[in-house]
Scaffold this motif. Structure first.
Motif, PDB file in Angstrom:
ATOM      1  N   LEU A 197       1.248  -1.170  -0.033  1.00 27.20           N
ATOM      2  CA  LEU A 197      -0.573  -0.123  -0.174  1.00 27.20           C
ATOM      3  C   LEU A 197       0.890   1.733  -0.291  1.00 27.20           C
ATOM      4  O   LEU A 197       1.981   1.428   0.190  1.00 27.20           O
ATOM      5  N   HIS A 198       0.421   2.285  -0.529  1.00 30.16           N
ATOM      6  CA  HIS A 198       0.820   3.677  -0.904  1.00 30.16           C
ATOM      7  C   HIS A 198      -0.293   4.808   0.635  1.00 30.16           C
ATOM      8  O   HIS A 198       0.979   5.458   0.906  1.00 30.16           O
ATOM      9  N   THR A 199      -1.387   4.750   0.530  1.00 34.11           N
ATOM     10  CA  THR A 199      -2.057   5.445   1.137  1.00 34.11           C
ATOM     11  C   THR A 199      -2.729   4.507   1.456  1.00 34.11           C
ATOM     12  O   THR A 199      -3.659   4.426   1.546  1.00 34.11           O
ATOM     13  N   LEU A 200      -3.396   5.773   3.011  1.00 36.66           N
ATOM     14  CA  LEU A 200      -5.122   5.364   3.903  1.00 36.66           C
ATOM     15  C   LEU A 200      -5.794   6.087   3.267  1.00 36.66           C
ATOM     16  O   LEU A 200      -5.752   7.325   3.167  1.00 36.66           O
ATOM     17  N   LYS A 201      -6.916   5.969   3.117  1.00 32.75           N
ATOM     18  CA  LYS A 201      -7.669   7.799   2.492  1.00 32.75           C
ATOM     19  C   LYS A 201      -8.935   6.868   3.906  1.00 32.75           C
ATOM     20  O   LYS A 201      -9.615   5.937   3.876  1.00 32.75           O
ATOM     21  N   LEU A 202      -8.879   7.562   4.509  1.00 33.66           N
ATOM     22  CA  LEU A 202      -9.828   7.934   5.421  1.00 33.66           C
ATOM     23  C   LEU A 202     -11.591   8.884   5.317  1.00 33.66           C
ATOM     24  O   LEU A 202     -10.881   9.672   5.335  1.00 33.66           O
ATOM     25  N   ALA A 203     -12.236   7.777   5.529  1.00 33.66           N
ATOM     26  CA  ALA A 203     -13.645   8.422   5.510  1.00 33.66           C
ATOM     27  C   ALA A 203     -14.407   9.344   5.678  1.00 33.66           C
ATOM     28  O   ALA A 203     -14.039   9.281   7.333  1.00 33.66           O
ATOM     29  N   GLY A 204     -15.048   9.778   4.918  1.00 37.38           N
ATOM     30  CA  GLY A 204     -15.650  10.817   5.504  1.00 37.38           C
ATOM     31  C   GLY A 204     -16.518  10.968   7.112  1.00 37.38           C
ATOM     32  O   GLY A 204     -16.772  12.242   7.553  1.00 37.38           O
ATOM     33  N   THR A 205     -16.804   9.921   7.160  1.00 37.61           N
ATOM     34  CA  THR A 205     -17.906   9.421   8.489  1.00 37.61           C
ATOM     35  C   THR A 205     -16.923  10.289   9.701  1.00 37.61           C
ATOM     36  O   THR A 205     -17.154  10.961  10.245  1.00 37.61           O
ATOM     37  N   ALA A 234       0.587   6.914   3.792  1.00 35.98           N
ATOM     38  CA  ALA A 234       0.474   8.523   3.654  1.00 35.98           C
ATOM     39  C   ALA A 234      -0.566   8.714   3.870  1.00 35.98           C
ATOM     40  O   ALA A 234      -1.533   7.048   4.195  1.00 35.98           O
ATOM     41  N   VAL A 235      -2.033   9.210   4.344  1.00 43.05           N
ATOM     42  CA  VAL A 235      -2.878   9.273   4.872  1.00 43.05           C
ATOM     43  C   VAL A 235      -3.396  10.698   3.992  1.00 43.05           C
ATOM     44  O   VAL A 235      -2.948  11.729   3.527  1.00 43.05           O
ATOM     45  N   THR A 236      -4.557  10.779   3.762  1.00 45.22           N
ATOM     46  CA  THR A 236      -5.456  10.928   2.935  1.00 45.22           C
ATOM     47  C   THR A 236      -7.461  11.374   3.373  1.00 45.22           C
ATOM     48  O   THR A 236      -7.620  10.678   3.437  1.00 45.22           O
ATOM     49  N   ALA A 237      -7.440  12.529   4.267  1.00 45.54           N
ATOM     50  CA  ALA A 237      -8.998  12.619   4.615  1.00 45.54           C
ATOM     51  C   ALA A 237      -9.806  13.344   3.655  1.00 45.54           C
ATOM     52  O   ALA A 237      -9.465  13.844   3.171  1.00 45.54           O
ATOM     53  N   GLU A 238     -11.018  12.335   3.116  1.00 41.28           N
ATOM     54  CA  GLU A 238     -11.635  12.504   2.958  1.00 41.28           C
ATOM     55  C   GLU A 238     -12.909  13.359   3.354  1.00 41.28           C
ATOM     56  O   GLU A 238     -12.913  13.519   5.044  1.00 41.28           O
TER      57      GLU A 238
END
Ligand code: C2E
Ligand code: CA
Ligand code: CA
Length: 281
Positions: A197-205, A234-238
């Motif tokens: 994996l490269h990135t985790l996308k944190l769910a909008g919830t 890496a982390v992306t917040a949605e």
């Protein structure tokens, strides 16, 4: 009529019937609509919290239906999954998105703008996936490191929680793999180190909860970010909608954010003027 056990026969429900009719019509029109060019792709910027610049964009499909108007993916993606149309539809989105990304890269080679494309469960398990992605990169000229593929936990893991094989092949090509809606699926995290994996996308919830300290979302979000970083991800917040949410995410060292606070999804030509400059706030 359908048997529902207790009453034996459910009563005819006109509303439900209308809903089923719409679903039926929609699923029958997916492939013809695709051939008629009714599916278009919008793009939403993914913004760095440290530099306020656009690092990449997520491709989000829309259906300009001739009689029903503009349909959002929630109205047709699951139908496309059920009928298998998601494979050609997904290929269309991938090709479009790679073409835009490649065009931008050719004109701005130092920008490093990446393109992020959603893959449905069915696509992840499709035998032609690696060939489709390889062809999209070859046809458009997009370098693999500028493509990110977003998959949910259920698309990344097969039966018995085994990582889906195509994922490793794609990662070895240099493509970034992101976990979409992280934290809403499996509660068992042991799969994380076993996937490339490269990135985790944190769910909008999760991000929603940041609006209100009483929800206790803060410690969860900051722990998930710490966990991701400890694993080298890496982390992306949605779904970031307020400056307060962005501040808290920045304080927790979140890398990138996506949300209406910065930009709504829009046609490619409408978002390119956001590239290469610092975005408010
Ligand atoms: P997703 O991958 O989690 O995409 C994020 C969704 O959040 C998008 O909805 C986006 O428009 C919306 N969003 C962005 N910023 C905000 C915000 O600040 N607040 C709120 N409340 N929402 C925000 P959209 O475009 O309706 O897409 C819904 C879902 O449909 C996506 O969720 C994804 O799972 C699926 N989808 C969209 N395009 C594709 C595609 O090309 N292929 C596949 N397989 N699935 C797709
Ligand atoms: Ca996504
Ligand atoms: Ca998501």
């Amino acid at each position: 009529a359908k048997s529902d056990g207790r009453n034996r026969w459910a009563r005819f429900d006109p509303e439900r019937n209308a809903r089923d009719m719409t679903r039926y019509t929609l699923s029958a029109n997916l492939l013809p609509g695709l051939e008629r060019g009714e599916f278009r792709v919008e793009y939403q910027p993914i913004v760095g919290l440290a530099d306020s610049r656009v690092h990449g964009v997520e491709a989000l499909v829309r259906w300009a239906h001739p009689t029903l108007g503009l349909l959002s993916p929630d109205q047709f993606i699951d139908l496309a999954e059920e009928t298998g149309s998601i494979v050609p539809l997904g290929r269309h989105v991938l090709n479009e998105a790679c073409a835009r990304g490649a065009e931008w890269h050719a004109a701005h080679p130092d920008a490093g703008l990446f393109i992020s494309v959603n893959l449905a469960v069915r696509q992840a398990h499709d035998a032609g996936l690696v060939a489709d992605v390889t062809r999209a990169l070859k046809d458009t000229g997009l370098p693999p490191h500028l493509l990110q593929l977003e998959l949910t936990e259920s698309a990344l893991l097969g039966p018995a929680g085994r990582p889906v094989e195509a994922i490793s092949a794609l990662a070895e090509m240099g493509i970034r793999i992101a976990v979409d809606d992280f934290g809403t699926g499996y509660s068992n995290l042991s799969y994380l180190p076993r996937l490339p994996l490269h990135t985790l996308k944190l769910a909008g919830t999760f991000i929603d909860g940041l609006r209100n300290p009483a929800t206790g979302a803060d410690p969860i979000v900051s722990s998930l970010i710490t966990l991701a970083h400890a694993l080298g991800l890496a982390v992306t917040a949605e779904g970031v909608e307020t400056p307060a949410q962005a501040d808290r995410l920045r304080a927790s060292a979140c890398d990138t954010v996506q949300g209406w606070l910065y930009a709504r999804p829009a046609a490619w030509d409408e978002i390119t003027d956001l590239f290469g400059r610092a975005l408010p706030p």
